[in-house]
Design an enzyme around this catalytic site. Structure first.
Site, short mmCIF file in Angstrom:
data_model
loop_
_atom_site.label_atom_id
_atom_site.label_comp_id
_atom_site.label_asym_id
_atom_site.label_seq_id
_atom_site.Cartn_x
_atom_site.Cartn_y
_atom_site.Cartn_z
CG ASN A 3 -9.07 -3.47 8.82
OD1 ASN A 3 -8.18 -3.58 9.65
ND2 ASN A 3 -9.25 -2.39 8.09
CD GLU A 23 -8.51 -5.41 4.15
OE1 GLU A 23 -9.23 -5.82 3.22
OE2 GLU A 23 -8.79 -4.37 4.80
CB SER A 24 -5.01 -3.80 9.69
OG SER A 24 -5.61 -2.82 8.87
CD GLU A 51 -3.10 0.80 2.13
OE1 GLU A 51 -4.09 0.23 1.65
OE2 GLU A 51 -3.00 1.11 3.34
CE LYS A 91 -7.75 0.60 3.00
NZ LYS A 91 -6.39 0.43 3.57
CD GLU A 145 -11.52 -2.80 5.55
OE1 GLU A 145 -10.57 -2.59 4.77
OE2 GLU A 145 -11.87 -2.01 6.45
CE LYS A 181 -0.88 3.16 5.94
NZ LYS A 181 -1.51 2.30 6.97
#
Length: 278
Positions: free
Chosen positions: A184, A214-215, A57, A118, A163, A59
């Protein structure tokens, strides 16, 4: 949608800004038509090469990190691909994450892997802001509108990543027809990360659904943990953006291959390989 009072203040602010952008685009004309790069095929190529499929990502910043990354996003994206990323995620949310649709367009023109947009899409008009290969829909944010938004995104040609954060949201996503689901690990109420979230939800996901963790994935050990729990791919932002993005990406995509090499007792650094072509 769930009661917004159950969301962390930062998340409520993100949601409010998303609604304002959706309202601002309400009268915008023009519908995008996308010829997407194949995300599933990208994951399969990574697996065939011995790489863990990672969506890296781009970001610049976020409410849960300190500071910002001022490097050229295209250079960062190219470094991630050089490090083995199967796909990229590009933030287009401007107020809290420093993203833009211009950045996504520039990155997508520069790379040959699928690019996920995103953002926090809560209205159909937002889908037409920019072309990407994959678009994110967050079940918690769109609530009962998920089936209609999912259909609208597919009508435009997008692949869709839905998500979820818990089993209830998973059921709603499956009922809506989602075929690519991300779990997530970050709780939207307290913003606490717990990899156990994925481990709790993953067993409920059908085998024919592509499942993305995710995360909170910050190390090769985390990669292996999520893969062992059933992740087909991983979406990683902060752990890659913090430092050398190419090296960080390579470390994560090689998490399983490197473990296999370390565990193989037949591999001996002292072996004479002078007659073996490399």
């Amino acid at each position: 949608m769930d009661d917004p009072n159950e969301l962390a203040p930062a998340v409520r602010s993100i949601l409010s800004a998303a609604r304002e952008r959706a309202d601002a685009r309400g009268d915008a004309s023009g519908t995008v038509s996308v010829s997407p790069r194949d995300l599933s095929a990208a994951f399969e190529r990574a697996e065939a090469d011995g790489r863990v499929p990672v969506i890296a990502e781009v970001k610049p910043t976020s409410p849960t990190t300190e500071g910002s990354r001022e490097d050229d996003p295209v250079a960062l994206a190219e470094g991630m691909v050089a490090g083995g990323a199967a796909a990229l995620s590009v933030l287009t949310e401007p107020e809290h994450f420093g993203g833009s649709v211009d950045t996504l367009e520039r990155v997508r023109d520069a790379v040959d892997v699928p690019v996920l947009r995103k953002d926090f899409v809560v209205g159909e008009a937002q889908l037409d802001a920019v072309e990407s290969d994959v678009v994110l829909l967050i079940a918690r944010f769109v609530g009962e509108g998920l089936p209609d938004l999912l259909a609208a995104a597919r009508d435009r040609g997008f692949r869709v990543l839905v998500e979820v954060h818990d089993r209830e949201e998973l059921e709603r996503a499956l009922d809506a027809g989602a075929t690519t689901i991300g779990v997530n690990n970050r709780d939207l109420a307290e913003l606490v990360v717990d990899l156990g979230t994925f481990e709790s939800v993953a067993p409920r996901v059908p085998d024919d659904v592509t499942l993305i963790a995710e995360s909170g994935i910050g190390s090769p050990a985390d990669v292996r943990r999520m893969r062992a729990a059933g992740a087909d791919a991983l979406l990683v932002g902060s752990a890659i953006m913090d430092g050398d993005v190419e090296a960080n990406t390579r470390e994560l995509v090689r998490a399983e291959a490197d473990e296999d090499e370390d565990a193989d007792p037949t591999l001996d650094d002292t072996t004479d390989t002078t007659e073996t072509p490399t």
